[in-house]
Write an enzyme that holds these catalytic residues in place. Sequence first.
Site, PDB file in Angstrom:
ATOM      1  N   ASN A   9       0.869  -1.181   0.000  1.00 62.72           N
ATOM      2  CA  ASN A   9       0.000   0.000   0.000  1.00 62.72           C
ATOM      3  C   ASN A   9       0.902   1.226   0.000  1.00 62.72           C
ATOM      4  OD1 ASN A   9      -1.771   2.076   0.516  1.00 62.72           O
ATOM      5  ND2 ASN A   9      -2.330   1.386   2.576  1.00 62.72           N
ATOM      6  N   TRP A  10       0.952   1.909  -1.115  1.00 55.98           N
ATOM      7  CA  TRP A  10       1.870   3.048  -1.252  1.00 55.98           C
ATOM      8  C   TRP A  10       1.337   4.320  -0.576  1.00 55.98           C
ATOM      9  CZ3 TRP A  10       3.893   2.722  -7.049  1.00 55.98           C
ATOM     10  CH2 TRP A  10       4.794   1.657  -7.132  1.00 55.98           C
ATOM     11  N   LYS A  11       0.089   4.298  -0.156  1.00 61.73           N
ATOM     12  CA  LYS A  11      -0.508   5.484   0.487  1.00 61.73           C
ATOM     13  C   LYS A  11      -0.265   6.714  -0.403  1.00 61.73           C
ATOM     14  CE  LYS A  11       0.001   3.142   4.867  1.00 61.73           C
ATOM     15  NZ  LYS A  11       0.159   3.192   6.308  1.00 61.73           N
ATOM     16  N   GLU A 165      -4.960  -5.021  10.736  1.00 59.95           N
ATOM     17  CA  GLU A 165      -3.921  -4.010  10.881  1.00 59.95           C
ATOM     18  C   GLU A 165      -4.100  -3.280  12.216  1.00 59.95           C
ATOM     19  OE1 GLU A 165      -2.102  -2.741   6.886  1.00 59.95           O
ATOM     20  OE2 GLU A 165      -3.796  -1.434   7.260  1.00 59.95           O
ATOM     21  N   GLY A 171       3.129   2.087  10.803  1.00 59.49           N
ATOM     22  CA  GLY A 171       4.092   3.177  10.642  1.00 59.49           C
ATOM     23  C   GLY A 171       4.873   3.501  11.905  1.00 59.49           C
ATOM     24  N   GLY A 225       3.011  -1.163   4.208  1.00 57.05           N
ATOM     25  CA  GLY A 225       3.042   0.267   3.909  1.00 57.05           C
ATOM     26  C   GLY A 225       4.453   0.704   3.555  1.00 57.05           C
ATOM     27  N   GLY A 226       5.125   1.332   4.498  1.00 58.22           N
ATOM     28  CA  GLY A 226       6.451   1.938   4.270  1.00 58.22           C
ATOM     29  C   GLY A 226       7.442   1.037   3.549  1.00 58.22           C
TER      30      GLY A 226
HETATM   31  P1  13P Z   1       3.349   0.261   7.619  1.00 62.12           P
HETATM   32  O1  13P Z   1       3.804  -1.004   6.962  1.00 62.12           O
HETATM   33  O2  13P Z   1       4.083   1.471   7.130  1.00 62.12           O
HETATM   34  O3  13P Z   1       3.316   0.129   9.108  1.00 62.12           O
HETATM   35  O4  13P Z   1       1.830   0.494   7.146  1.00 62.12           O
HETATM   36  C1  13P Z   1       0.917  -0.531   7.240  1.00 62.12           C
HETATM   37  C2  13P Z   1      -0.312  -0.161   6.504  1.00 62.12           C
HETATM   38  O5  13P Z   1      -1.037   0.745   6.906  1.00 62.12           O
HETATM   39  C3  13P Z   1      -0.613  -0.879   5.260  1.00 62.12           C
HETATM   40  O6  13P Z   1      -1.895  -0.600   4.817  1.00 62.12           O
END
Ligand code: 13P
Length: 246
Positions: A9-11, A165, A171, A225-226
């Site tokens: 998930n690149w947000k 999650e 994050g 995410g990250g």
């Molecule tokens: P991180 O991997 O950056 O903690 O984010 C998780 C997330 O929100 C994936 O949707």
Amino acid sequence: MVKAVIAGNWKMHMTCAEARSFAQSFLPLVSNLPADRTVVLAPPFTAIATLAEALAGSGLALASQNVHWEGNGAYTSEISAAMLLEHGVAYTIVGHSEPRKYYSESDEQINRRARAAQDAGLIPILCVGESDDQREAAETERVIRRQVEQGLEGLDPSRLIVAYEPIWAIGTGKTCEASEANRICGLIRAWVGFPEITIQYGGSVKAENIDQLMAQSDIDGVLVGGASLDPVGFARIAGYQLAVAA
Ligand code: 13P
């Protein structure tokens, strides 16, 4: 054993140029993955077309980061399933804790998004998870059970992914213990009542913990995410438990 789904998930990261450059580095690193896993990328809306082109023929799949329940209309800032399908998008994230928090998305809205997605042929990745305060107050199970019951109402569990999650792990670098993540994923499976449902874990997933997470009996994939922004690191995650992984 269901097929594992490893999703990034690149947000709100990656311009089109950055997405293209990511694909150039990433694709050669994941060209020989075994058929027991699917790799999915969820770029921001603006990079979907670019990434669709870059991933063509690679076997990787695309996800969007949201979808609206209406087919079209006066819904500024939203996107419809048809607009996503036009670009070959196969999955859509709904109910992520960030829109739940920043835009007060309710379980009912999330359910409507997921239902519209399934009706259109997209596979929703429906996120659930408790906050730090809820965890401290021992409310984890009650909160997630409510999110599952309300969020999944009327959905076909065979065309759905649930992503557990825990918000306090997103994050923050704090990963949920693999055994605890597995316990909650097992509860979700029981509450859904469909043993074959795909359940992901998300929250500070990285190369260092992926093997242990994917070794758990009730974790069928991860939502990253990250760590999905770095092609080498994400290729290592996608290549979990392989001796030849990057
Ligand atoms: P991180 O991997 O950056 O903690 O984010 C998780 C997330 O929100 C994936 O949707």
